[in-house]
Design a protein around this motif. Structure first.
Motif, mmCIF file in Angstrom:
data_model
loop_
_atom_site.group_PDB
_atom_site.id
_atom_site.type_symbol
_atom_site.label_atom_id
_atom_site.label_comp_id
_atom_site.label_asym_id
_atom_site.label_seq_id
_atom_site.Cartn_x
_atom_site.Cartn_y
_atom_site.Cartn_z
ATOM 1 N N VAL A 72 12.102 5.080 38.002
ATOM 2 C CA VAL A 72 13.108 6.006 38.532
ATOM 3 C C VAL A 72 14.356 5.241 38.938
ATOM 4 N N LYS A 73 15.480 5.630 38.394
ATOM 5 C CA LYS A 73 16.753 4.969 38.669
ATOM 6 C C LYS A 73 17.636 5.747 39.630
ATOM 7 N N LEU A 74 17.470 7.067 39.649
ATOM 8 C CA LEU A 74 18.352 7.928 40.436
ATOM 9 C C LEU A 74 17.597 9.161 40.874
ATOM 10 N N VAL A 75 17.830 9.586 42.114
ATOM 11 C CA VAL A 75 17.275 10.846 42.613
ATOM 12 C C VAL A 75 18.432 11.722 43.052
ATOM 13 N N ILE A 76 18.462 12.953 42.571
ATOM 14 C CA ILE A 76 19.536 13.895 42.905
ATOM 15 C C ILE A 76 18.984 14.908 43.890
ATOM 16 N N SER A 77 19.671 15.081 45.019
ATOM 17 C CA SER A 77 19.192 16.020 46.028
ATOM 18 C C SER A 77 20.339 16.415 46.936
ATOM 19 N N ASP A 78 20.033 17.309 47.883
ATOM 20 C CA ASP A 78 20.998 17.589 48.926
ATOM 21 C C ASP A 78 20.812 16.546 50.024
ATOM 22 N N ALA A 79 21.416 16.767 51.179
ATOM 23 C CA ALA A 79 21.385 15.762 52.247
ATOM 24 C C ALA A 79 20.239 15.982 53.218
ATOM 25 N N SER A 122 32.522 24.939 54.670
ATOM 26 C CA SER A 122 32.130 25.505 55.963
ATOM 27 C C SER A 122 32.952 24.910 57.106
ATOM 28 N N ASN A 123 33.758 23.896 56.796
ATOM 29 C CA ASN A 123 34.564 23.232 57.828
ATOM 30 C C ASN A 123 36.059 23.438 57.638
ATOM 31 N N VAL A 124 36.440 24.364 56.777
ATOM 32 C CA VAL A 124 37.857 24.683 56.596
ATOM 33 C C VAL A 124 38.043 26.186 56.715
ATOM 34 N N ALA A 168 40.741 30.929 54.123
ATOM 35 C CA ALA A 168 41.928 31.047 53.272
ATOM 36 C C ALA A 168 42.270 29.736 52.574
ATOM 37 N N SER A 169 41.895 28.620 53.188
ATOM 38 C CA SER A 169 42.209 27.314 52.608
ATOM 39 C C SER A 169 41.120 26.795 51.689
ATOM 40 N N GLY A 170 39.984 27.462 51.679
ATOM 41 C CA GLY A 170 38.853 26.985 50.905
ATOM 42 C C GLY A 170 39.129 26.759 49.433
ATOM 43 N N PRO A 171 39.692 27.740 48.712
ATOM 44 C CA PRO A 171 39.940 27.546 47.277
ATOM 45 C C PRO A 171 40.840 26.349 46.983
ATOM 46 N N MET A 172 41.860 26.147 47.802
ATOM 47 C CA MET A 172 42.769 25.024 47.575
ATOM 48 C C MET A 172 42.051 23.696 47.783
ATOM 49 N N VAL A 173 41.309 23.585 48.891
ATOM 50 C CA VAL A 173 40.596 22.342 49.174
ATOM 51 C C VAL A 173 39.554 22.072 48.093
ATOM 52 N N ALA A 174 38.841 23.105 47.673
ATOM 53 C CA ALA A 174 37.834 22.935 46.633
ATOM 54 C C ALA A 174 38.462 22.463 45.330
ATOM 55 N N SER A 175 39.611 23.036 44.982
ATOM 56 C CA SER A 175 40.284 22.645 43.738
ATOM 57 C C SER A 175 40.707 21.183 43.777
ATOM 58 N N ILE A 176 41.179 20.742 44.936
ATOM 59 C CA ILE A 176 41.597 19.345 45.071
ATOM 60 C C ILE A 176 40.403 18.419 44.894
ATOM 61 N N ILE A 177 39.287 18.731 45.550
ATOM 62 C CA ILE A 177 38.113 17.864 45.464
ATOM 63 C C ILE A 177 37.528 17.855 44.060
ATOM 64 N N ARG A 178 37.572 18.981 43.369
ATOM 65 C CA ARG A 178 37.010 19.040 42.015
ATOM 66 C C ARG A 178 37.733 18.116 41.047
ATOM 67 N N VAL A 209 27.536 20.151 44.502
ATOM 68 C CA VAL A 209 27.661 21.567 44.852
ATOM 69 C C VAL A 209 27.300 21.787 46.314
ATOM 70 N N HIS A 210 26.199 21.192 46.764
ATOM 71 C CA HIS A 210 25.826 21.313 48.174
ATOM 72 C C HIS A 210 26.861 20.645 49.077
ATOM 73 N N PHE A 211 27.382 19.522 48.628
ATOM 74 C CA PHE A 211 28.408 18.851 49.417
ATOM 75 C C PHE A 211 29.644 19.737 49.557
ATOM 76 N N MET A 212 30.028 20.376 48.475
ATOM 77 C CA MET A 212 31.202 21.252 48.531
ATOM 78 C C MET A 212 30.973 22.413 49.496
ATOM 79 N N ARG A 213 29.771 22.942 49.530
ATOM 80 C CA ARG A 213 29.475 24.022 50.477
ATOM 81 C C ARG A 213 29.638 23.535 51.913
ATOM 82 N N ASN A 214 29.176 22.310 52.173
ATOM 83 C CA ASN A 214 29.348 21.749 53.513
ATOM 84 C C ASN A 214 30.822 21.590 53.860
#
Length: 223
Positions: free
Chosen positions: A48-55, A85-87, A90-100, A77-82
């Motif tokens: 096993v080289k990598l494990v993908i999970s949430d936090a 939840s801290n913005v 109204a600002s969510g779509p903009m912040v999400a677009s920047i991070i993507r 995806v889970h990170f983006m949800r976190n």
């Protein structure tokens, strides 16, 4: 008593996904996850080289115990949800677009360069989000250490989410008919969902066909 259905999907070295195993448990504590991951090793999973999970803290601890040396990719995806939840909503779509934009880069060098640019952009208006990115940098960018053609397979647990939805749908349908057999119903639903997952869909714009998935020893469990 509430129980959890836990499913592991492996990503083989050639990029194909395969459902490995499922387990029904009454808790998702570190001991539960340790037992679950050890059962995978007992079934022959290795390299096993990598494990993908949430936090999930219990899962992360268990990964360090059972698959010591394996990298951890935090589901984007889970990170983006976190993050969202801290913005303000109204600002969510903009912040999400920047991070993507971090994940839209053509190679590792540009991914890291864009990551630092995004942190710089967000520091002034959203310092908490910038800090979250910095703290999670190694985990959300772990996919960069693997072949680029596999990135979309390993930077999130989205393939597992589809299995989970199918499990829930079949479980709910069974429980409506047999409300007293909750554990058996969950197990039956999982088995039905896993059977369905044994066929890989190959789709194009012109047509969609299915082919049986050849068994390949998977090396990267997604939980």
């Amino acid at each position: 008593m509430s129980q959890a259905v836990v499913v592991a999907i492996g990503v083989a070295a050639d990029g194909r996904r395969e459902v490995l195993v499922f387990e029904v448990g009454e808790t998702e504590s570190q001991p539960f996850w340790t037992s679950f991951l050890r059962s995978l090793k007992a079934r022959g999973l290795g390299g096993v080289k990598l494990v993908i999970s949430d936090a999930h803290t219990g899962l992360i601890s268990a990964i360090g115990i059972v698959f010591a040396g394996a990298a951890l990719q935090r589901c984007r995806v889970h990170f983006m949800r976190n993050v969202l939840s801290n913005v303000p909503r109204a600002s969510g779509p903009m912040v999400a677009s920047i991070i993507r934009t971090i994940f839209a880069q053509p190679d590792t060098e540009h991914v890291f360069a864009q990551f630092h640019e995004v942190v710089r952009m967000l520091t002034r208006s959203y310092p908490k989000i910038a800090d979250m990115l910095e703290d999670a940098k190694d985990d959300i960018l772990a996919f960069c250490g693997f072949p680029q053609q596999h990135w979309r397979q390993i930077w999130s647990t989205n393939p597992l989410e589809r299995v989970n939805k199918e499990v829930k749908r079949r479980t709910d349908r069974h429980l409506r008919r047999h409300p007293s057999s909750r554990r058996a119903g969950r197990a039956m639903a999982v088995r039905a969902a896993l059977l369905r997952q044994r066929t890989t869909a190959t789709c194009s714009r012109e047509r969609c066909r299915t082919r049986p998935q050849a068994p390949t020893p998977p090396t990267a469990p997604t939980t």
